[in-house]
Design a protein around this motif. Structure first.
Motif, PDB file in Angstrom:
ATOM      1  N   GLN A 171     -59.979 -52.714 -34.133  1.00  0.00           N
ATOM      2  CA  GLN A 171     -58.772 -53.539 -34.145  1.00  0.00           C
ATOM      3  C   GLN A 171     -59.091 -55.034 -34.059  1.00  0.00           C
ATOM      4  OE1 GLN A 171     -56.253 -53.028 -30.635  1.00  0.00           O
ATOM      5  NE2 GLN A 171     -58.043 -52.429 -29.431  1.00  0.00           N
ATOM      6  N   TYR A 172     -60.300 -55.339 -33.585  1.00  0.00           N
ATOM      7  CA  TYR A 172     -60.723 -56.738 -33.526  1.00  0.00           C
ATOM      8  C   TYR A 172     -61.438 -57.167 -34.806  1.00  0.00           C
ATOM      9  CZ  TYR A 172     -59.844 -55.900 -28.591  1.00  0.00           C
ATOM     10  OH  TYR A 172     -59.256 -55.560 -27.396  1.00  0.00           O
ATOM     11  N   LEU A 173     -61.700 -56.216 -35.684  1.00  0.00           N
ATOM     12  CA  LEU A 173     -62.384 -56.505 -36.941  1.00  0.00           C
ATOM     13  C   LEU A 173     -61.388 -56.483 -38.087  1.00  0.00           C
ATOM     14  CD1 LEU A 173     -65.509 -54.230 -36.344  1.00  0.00           C
ATOM     15  CD2 LEU A 173     -65.320 -56.701 -35.966  1.00  0.00           C
ATOM     16  N   ALA A 174     -60.276 -57.148 -37.897  1.00  0.00           N
ATOM     17  CA  ALA A 174     -59.200 -57.180 -38.885  1.00  0.00           C
ATOM     18  C   ALA A 174     -58.766 -58.620 -39.106  1.00  0.00           C
ATOM     19  CB  ALA A 174     -58.024 -56.333 -38.417  1.00  0.00           C
ATOM     20  N   LEU A 175     -58.198 -58.876 -40.263  1.00  0.00           N
ATOM     21  CA  LEU A 175     -57.747 -60.228 -40.576  1.00  0.00           C
ATOM     22  C   LEU A 175     -56.627 -60.682 -39.646  1.00  0.00           C
ATOM     23  CD1 LEU A 175     -57.823 -60.121 -44.476  1.00  0.00           C
ATOM     24  CD2 LEU A 175     -59.180 -61.614 -42.995  1.00  0.00           C
ATOM     25  N   ASP A 176     -55.787 -59.745 -39.203  1.00  0.00           N
ATOM     26  CA  ASP A 176     -54.721 -60.107 -38.274  1.00  0.00           C
ATOM     27  C   ASP A 176     -55.288 -60.632 -36.964  1.00  0.00           C
ATOM     28  OD1 ASP A 176     -52.829 -59.364 -40.112  1.00  0.00           O
ATOM     29  OD2 ASP A 176     -52.471 -57.377 -39.250  1.00  0.00           O
ATOM     30  N   ALA A 177     -56.372 -60.002 -36.495  1.00  0.00           N
ATOM     31  CA  ALA A 177     -57.007 -60.459 -35.257  1.00  0.00           C
ATOM     32  C   ALA A 177     -57.606 -61.845 -35.440  1.00  0.00           C
ATOM     33  CB  ALA A 177     -58.080 -59.465 -34.825  1.00  0.00           C
ATOM     34  N   LEU A 178     -58.192 -62.106 -36.599  1.00  0.00           N
ATOM     35  CA  LEU A 178     -58.745 -63.434 -36.868  1.00  0.00           C
ATOM     36  C   LEU A 178     -57.638 -64.475 -36.920  1.00  0.00           C
ATOM     37  CD1 LEU A 178     -61.131 -65.259 -37.649  1.00  0.00           C
ATOM     38  CD2 LEU A 178     -60.763 -64.580 -40.026  1.00  0.00           C
ATOM     39  N   ARG A 179     -56.530 -64.146 -37.554  1.00  0.00           N
ATOM     40  CA  ARG A 179     -55.407 -65.092 -37.650  1.00  0.00           C
ATOM     41  C   ARG A 179     -54.807 -65.370 -36.272  1.00  0.00           C
ATOM     42  NH1 ARG A 179     -50.926 -62.216 -40.395  1.00  0.00           N
ATOM     43  NH2 ARG A 179     -50.821 -61.331 -38.293  1.00  0.00           N
ATOM     44  N   ASP A 180     -54.639 -64.320 -35.462  1.00  0.00           N
ATOM     45  CA  ASP A 180     -53.989 -64.489 -34.160  1.00  0.00           C
ATOM     46  C   ASP A 180     -54.870 -65.223 -33.151  1.00  0.00           C
ATOM     47  OD1 ASP A 180     -51.893 -63.084 -35.259  1.00  0.00           O
ATOM     48  OD2 ASP A 180     -52.446 -61.164 -34.338  1.00  0.00           O
ATOM     49  N   ASN A 181     -56.188 -65.150 -33.340  1.00  0.00           N
ATOM     50  CA  ASN A 181     -57.105 -65.753 -32.357  1.00  0.00           C
ATOM     51  C   ASN A 181     -57.884 -66.933 -32.924  1.00  0.00           C
ATOM     52  OD1 ASN A 181     -57.070 -63.662 -29.970  1.00  0.00           O
ATOM     53  ND2 ASN A 181     -57.242 -62.439 -31.831  1.00  0.00           N
ATOM     54  N   ARG A 182     -57.439 -67.454 -34.053  1.00  0.00           N
ATOM     55  CA  ARG A 182     -58.232 -68.480 -34.731  1.00  0.00           C
ATOM     56  C   ARG A 182     -58.351 -69.762 -33.908  1.00  0.00           C
ATOM     57  NH1 ARG A 182     -54.912 -71.682 -39.231  1.00  0.00           N
ATOM     58  NH2 ARG A 182     -52.788 -71.430 -38.494  1.00  0.00           N
ATOM     59  N   ALA A 183     -57.322 -70.134 -33.166  1.00  0.00           N
ATOM     60  CA  ALA A 183     -57.393 -71.363 -32.370  1.00  0.00           C
ATOM     61  C   ALA A 183     -58.458 -71.251 -31.289  1.00  0.00           C
ATOM     62  CB  ALA A 183     -56.026 -71.665 -31.755  1.00  0.00           C
ATOM     63  N   ALA A 184     -58.455 -70.131 -30.572  1.00  0.00           N
ATOM     64  CA  ALA A 184     -59.437 -69.931 -29.508  1.00  0.00           C
ATOM     65  C   ALA A 184     -60.848 -69.830 -30.071  1.00  0.00           C
ATOM     66  CB  ALA A 184     -59.087 -68.681 -28.708  1.00  0.00           C
ATOM     67  N   LEU A 185     -60.996 -69.136 -31.191  1.00  0.00           N
ATOM     68  CA  LEU A 185     -62.316 -68.985 -31.805  1.00  0.00           C
ATOM     69  C   LEU A 185     -62.848 -70.331 -32.304  1.00  0.00           C
ATOM     70  CD1 LEU A 185     -61.727 -65.670 -33.796  1.00  0.00           C
ATOM     71  CD2 LEU A 185     -63.227 -65.969 -31.816  1.00  0.00           C
ATOM     72  N   SER A 186     -61.991 -71.094 -32.951  1.00  0.00           N
ATOM     73  CA  SER A 186     -62.412 -72.395 -33.476  1.00  0.00           C
ATOM     74  C   SER A 186     -62.796 -73.335 -32.347  1.00  0.00           C
ATOM     75  CB  SER A 186     -61.290 -73.023 -34.317  1.00  0.00           C
ATOM     76  OG  SER A 186     -61.002 -72.219 -35.447  1.00  0.00           O
ATOM     77  N   GLU A 187     -62.055 -73.306 -31.250  1.00  0.00           N
ATOM     78  CA  GLU A 187     -62.377 -74.157 -30.103  1.00  0.00           C
ATOM     79  C   GLU A 187     -63.716 -73.775 -29.494  1.00  0.00           C
ATOM     80  OE1 GLU A 187     -60.531 -75.367 -25.713  1.00  0.00           O
ATOM     81  OE2 GLU A 187     -59.348 -74.168 -27.137  1.00  0.00           O
ATOM     82  N   PHE A 188     -63.979 -72.456 -29.418  1.00  0.00           N
ATOM     83  CA  PHE A 188     -65.247 -72.002 -28.861  1.00  0.00           C
ATOM     84  C   PHE A 188     -66.408 -72.433 -29.746  1.00  0.00           C
ATOM     85  CE2 PHE A 188     -68.614 -68.774 -28.404  1.00  0.00           C
ATOM     86  CZ  PHE A 188     -68.880 -68.926 -27.053  1.00  0.00           C
TER      87      PHE A 188
END
Length: 231
Positions: free
Chosen positions: A26-43
């Motif tokens: 469920q974390y290897l989906a485009l929806d997960a990337l879209r929903d968490n993109r701000a946190a991932l980009s900041e990290f």
């Protein structure tokens, strides 16, 4: 087969079962990337080296465990790190993960499966070993074969590790670059609220180009066979 040789295969099976039980997919989906993109980009911006290492390790795990989601991971690499770095990290992760699975399959189950498969697999193995690099390069370039199957088949057919690593590293480059480039544009697509499908990456032109590269990889094999017949 001794327990020592079987241990890596048992450990791999346990990790795969745990990954599916924990719903890692469920974390290897485009929806997960879209929903968490701000946190991932900041990290990534705050801890660039740690983020790059974490991405490579995650990619190694996805490939070695044959989990669905390598394509999304490749898109995420382009989205988070840009095309040059994202593609480089992906190639490293894919190559290391594929090699781990190759080594486990070859050491734990390869001999037993080859013995039980009989003469048909033996003949196939002889032909594969003769032109192993070109065959594997073709399988890597043409995106119609499951990545996990392409990792296992060479191990069961007795391919050596060095040509396996070389063909894997070279063969994943074209597709990786395309996916990373598409991933780099995901921010604009997410901002527009448009849906993203993996099928959108595979245009007819791209498929034709990859098929052409695959055909070129087999050209040395064809020429060698023609010379052998002429003799």
């Amino acid at each position: 087969m001794s327990l020592k040789r079987l241990a890596p295969l048992l450990a791999l099976a346990a990790l795969i079962a745990a990954a599916f039980y924990l719903r890692v997919d469920q974390y290897l989906a485009l929806d997960a990337l879209r929903d968490n993109r701000a946190a991932l980009s900041e990290f990534v911006q705050s801890h660039s080296v740690a983020a790059a290492c974490a991405y490579v390790l995650a990619y190694v795990g996805v490939v070695a465990l044959s989990l669905p989601g390598a394509a999304v991971m490749t898109l995420a690499g382009g989205f988070l790190f840009g095309v040059p770095l994202g593609a480089t990290l992906t190639i490293i992760g894919a190559t290391v993960g594929a090699t781990l699975l190759f080594l486990i399959a070859r050491s734990a189950a390869g001999d037993v499966l080859r013995e039980r498969a009989g003469p048909f697999l033996a003949r196939m193995a002889d032909g594969f070993r003769k032109d192993a690099f070109n065959y594997l390069l073709f399988l890597r370039l043409v995106p119609v074969f499951p990545f996990w199957a392409v990792n296992l088949a060479p191990a069961l057919l007795g391919m050596r590790m060095k040509p396996f690593v070389a063909a894997t590293a070279i063969g994943v480059v074209p597709g990786t670059l395309v996916f990373a480039a598409f991933g780099a544009s995901l921010g604009e697509i997410f901002d527009a609220g448009a849906d993203v499908r993996l099928q959108d990456v595979f245009s007819p032109t791209l498929i034709a180009a990859l098929l052409g590269l695959g055909a070129l990889s087999l050209l040395p094999v064809v020429l060698r066979r023609l010379r052998e017949r002429s003799r």
